[in-house]
Write an enzyme that holds these catalytic residues in place. Structure first.
Site, PDB file in Angstrom:
ATOM      1  N   ALA A  18       0.834  -1.198   0.000  1.00 31.93           N
ATOM      2  CA  ALA A  18       0.000   0.000   0.000  1.00 31.93           C
ATOM      3  C   ALA A  18       0.872   1.252   0.000  1.00 31.93           C
ATOM      4  O   ALA A  18       0.655   2.167  -0.805  1.00 31.93           O
ATOM      5  CB  ALA A  18      -0.924  -0.009   1.217  1.00 31.93           C
ATOM      6  N   ARG A 111       4.398 -12.566  -3.842  1.00 35.54           N
ATOM      7  CA  ARG A 111       4.287 -11.276  -3.155  1.00 35.54           C
ATOM      8  C   ARG A 111       5.595 -10.484  -3.241  1.00 35.54           C
ATOM      9  O   ARG A 111       5.590  -9.282  -3.430  1.00 35.54           O
ATOM     10  CB  ARG A 111       3.946 -11.473  -1.667  1.00 35.54           C
ATOM     11  CG  ARG A 111       2.610 -12.094  -1.401  1.00 35.54           C
ATOM     12  CD  ARG A 111       2.285 -12.069   0.100  1.00 35.54           C
ATOM     13  NE  ARG A 111       1.833 -10.750   0.508  1.00 35.54           N
ATOM     14  CZ  ARG A 111       0.564 -10.346   0.413  1.00 35.54           C
ATOM     15  NH1 ARG A 111      -0.360 -11.140  -0.078  1.00 35.54           N
ATOM     16  NH2 ARG A 111       0.230  -9.140   0.798  1.00 35.54           N
ATOM     17  N   TYR A 218      -2.029 -22.630  -6.852  1.00 38.45           N
ATOM     18  CA  TYR A 218      -1.840 -22.069  -8.188  1.00 38.45           C
ATOM     19  C   TYR A 218      -0.352 -21.977  -8.500  1.00 38.45           C
ATOM     20  O   TYR A 218       0.483 -21.994  -7.593  1.00 38.45           O
ATOM     21  CB  TYR A 218      -2.537 -20.718  -8.354  1.00 38.45           C
ATOM     22  CG  TYR A 218      -2.239 -19.660  -7.300  1.00 38.45           C
ATOM     23  CD1 TYR A 218      -1.099 -18.864  -7.364  1.00 38.45           C
ATOM     24  CD2 TYR A 218      -3.126 -19.453  -6.262  1.00 38.45           C
ATOM     25  CE1 TYR A 218      -0.856 -17.874  -6.421  1.00 38.45           C
ATOM     26  CE2 TYR A 218      -2.892 -18.467  -5.305  1.00 38.45           C
ATOM     27  CZ  TYR A 218      -1.746 -17.682  -5.388  1.00 38.45           C
ATOM     28  OH  TYR A 218      -1.517 -16.708  -4.455  1.00 38.45           O
ATOM     29  N   ASP A 295      -4.212  -1.711   4.306  1.00 34.83           N
ATOM     30  CA  ASP A 295      -4.670  -2.464   5.474  1.00 34.83           C
ATOM     31  C   ASP A 295      -4.842  -1.599   6.716  1.00 34.83           C
ATOM     32  O   ASP A 295      -5.642  -1.924   7.596  1.00 34.83           O
ATOM     33  CB  ASP A 295      -3.679  -3.599   5.802  1.00 34.83           C
ATOM     34  CG  ASP A 295      -3.910  -4.823   4.921  1.00 34.83           C
ATOM     35  OD1 ASP A 295      -4.912  -4.840   4.163  1.00 34.83           O
ATOM     36  OD2 ASP A 295      -3.087  -5.756   4.992  1.00 34.83           O
TER      37      ASP A 295
END
Lengths: 423, 423
Positions: A18, A111, A218, A295
């Site tokens: 973020a 990530r 995945y 968040d």
């Protein structure tokens, strides 16, 4: 009197997804941006991350989608299966019509890879980055944000972006709440795909739904790695124990699942357990010239895979709320900041609250048993591939690369959703 | 040695719907039929009854549908609503395509009216009827059923049909089970429709679904009466109390429901409470020359409104299993009886077991709350009027007036059902 070490136009507190995205968005509008991070180095823990089109559209706007696609994977389908039987419940083909409708691809990426792409973009764009800075409090003095650090330093900026995550320190300025435990715990793992890896569904995002548990699989890194996440309800949490969700509970939680699911547990790194938290939605993210995002503002459960996606949406809307007003040809218009962050909060509040609430109900629907499981399976099976009624509000439609967040902030023209009917 | 008061070809034990229908079916095949009933008079308690096409087709076969339509009502729709919001969840138009597809109308009728129609038909057809006869036990001696009564009398017949209901005495010959309480209690009521009666849905069967409760309303007697059934989970049953489901619990069960539902409770006769029971399915209904039918063989919860309907189906299949073999031009072929009742049991066992099991799950889906309610409502709303996938197995398709029960006994060509997916 402490040394005023840094004066800047924008101070971003927090170097996660973020914070980096917010810094990049405001830097793209011409602001002088300083980002401070409490950790000694920039980085991300965790495994894979799903970027739905509402997030990959933001990367596309910033010219970063190509980099993400170089290292990430475009899964062919999103497939839901019953973990007790393996039966396919519903699937969405992610290329073709899906990608055209939403204006960007569905991408799965490690990530740490996405974090690095954003970090490098910030560096390239000239965001000033500093580590080992712990901001403890932000005041507003004479329309300027004043950030006090644990080492006694003071940062001063026209606006301070609080992007300090789930356990946000800065959120205390607007809410006296705390993280809400969902009683679920996750284990994650990333292993190389080898000729021995079971070949089924290897090009898809597959979600196995079981009673009080689920498992997601995945591919990552151009299909070289297999990402696995196992999430289950912890009986020891329910008993009130402080240390909950151990490996013994992991094994037990999946004992009734099909072999494919039980075998997949071997791919998990059992050294780290991830208790799952969110918080209740709050309307106001602003205190003076401090505004929360990501968040820190709207932490959510992971069931919609929207945590990072909503942070990217935040950044895009922050960019739109400030372009041409706060930053214009005459330089920074500090008087416009109040309106800009208020517009940002208004545009994002209802939508992120809906995503937070929907993630909770959506997760509940994954973990049901008994007659609720019968109903869930019939409902999922009644849906056809290419039926977008549950997706449109979340993934939006292409609008020249802008996240599809209409004026009321809540989503798209179609209103059928788990959240909508739960209200 | 007791007096052999009666020797007959067929002895039917029980004068409820099932016994009357069974007697009529076998009498139609030419048998000498004696029906004995323990009560001093023939009659039915209760209020309305729903006859789906699989049952009204049987009346049509016997030429009794006209009489049922004279006194009953053909509701226009079957409508499900959420009892907490009043929202319509799904509806089925019952005329037109529905009636054509299943070859007979959906009829609602007072239980006592249907019972009287069957009783009169038995009388007209020459079934011998006797009251005050309590059959305690049936033996098989020399291929004849021998029924011992509480007064010491003995009836003797080629076959004895055990149609003595939920609390069947004769079932003890094939199963050592008992009624299973569902923890739900019903109150019923029938009141005149007046100008003051709320006009909404008055021509429909309306089912309001609430957490741990539901309410059903439909018109009776050519629309002059309003029939109401309220069914709710009894907290005192859950606590293990013997007397459970009082009027205080009735009021409390519906406290969160919309005013239309709460007002409808005033139409109930609160003097009689009806605890809801069924039993687990059993495969074998035959002991020597005794065969069970109706609730004695397969008592079910009322959620599919199939108790009487399945009894009528039983009778039609019993008729088909015996025509031309047991009864032929040379008189009664007693050697064929064993095969006939075995064929009947085979044709009916799996199907009625499916109806019993589906009724349980279907009822569970009516009473859910939380996320299961969200899923149930979405599933119901995803269904369109005229989608017969959940009806075909139960209501069958027209086949020259024969109930659509294929060779495997389980239902129709379409297999999607709550029961099917729950297995």
């Amino acid at each position: 009197m402490p040394d005023r070490k840094t004066s800047t136009e924008v101070l971003v507190v927090g170097g996660g997804m973020a914070g980096l995205a917010g810094a990049l968005a405001l830097r793209a509008n011409g602001a002088e941006v300083t980002l401070v991070e409490r950790a000694p180095e920039f980085g991300e823990v965790g495994a894979g991350l799903q970027m739905a089109p509402n997030a990959s559209r933001v990367l596309k706007r910033w010219g970063l989608l190509g980099k993400a696609l170089e290292i990430g994977v475009r899964p062919k389908h999103l497939v839901f299966r019953d973990a007790l039987t393996g039966e396919e419940l519903t699937r969405q083909t992610l290329g073709g019509e899906f990608e055209e409708r939403y204006g960007a691809p569905y991408v799965v990426i490690h990530r740490s890879d996405l974090h690095r792409i954003l970090l490098e973009a910030c560096q390239d764009a000239g965001v000033r980055l500093a580590n080992d800075v712990v901001v403890e409090k932000v005041e507003t003095v004479n329309h300027r944000g004043v950030a006090h650090t644990s080492s006694g330093d003071i940062y001063e900026a026209d606006v301070v972006i609080g992007a300090d995550g789930l356990k946000s320190t800065l959120r205390a300025a607007v809410a006296q709440d705390g993280p809400v435990s969902s009683s679920y715990v996750a284990y994650r793992g990333t292993v190389p795909i080898t000729p021995e890896t079971p070949a089924a569904d290897l090009e898809d995002v597959v979600v196995y739904l079981g009673p009080d548990c689920h498992l997601v699989q995945y591919p990552l890194r151009k299909g070289e790695l297999l990402n696995t996440v196992a999430v289950f309800k912890s009986p020891s949490f329910e008993r009130g124990e402080e240390q909950y969700g151990g490996v013994d509970e992991l094994e037990a939680a999946y004992k009734d699942c099909i072999p494919a699911v039980q075998l997949a547990l071997r791919n998990l790194a059992t050294g780290i357990r991830w208790p799952m938290y969110d918080r209740d939605p709050i309307e106001n993210w602003i205190h003076g010239r401090l505004v929360l995002m990501g968040d820190a503002a709207h932490p959510m459960l992971q069931y919609l895979a929207q945590g990072a996606c909503q942070a990217l949406e935040d950044a895009a809307v922050l960019q739109d709320s400030t372009v041409g007003s706060v930053f214009n040809d005459d330089g920074v218009d500090t008087a416009a900041w109040d309106r800009a962050i208020s517009d940002f909060n208004s545009a994002r509040g209802a939508r992120t609250a809906r995503v937070q609430r929907t993630a909770r109900v959506w997760g509940e629907s994954w973990h049901v048993s008994g007659v609720a499981r019968v109903l869930r399976n019939l409902l999922f099976k009644s849906r056809k591939d290419g039926d977008f009624q549950y997706n449109d509000w979340l993934y939006g439609q292409e609008d020249d690369g802008v996240p599809a967040v209409p004026a009321d902030g809540t989503g798209e023209m179609r209103t059928v959703s788990l959240a909508g009917t739960h209200a």
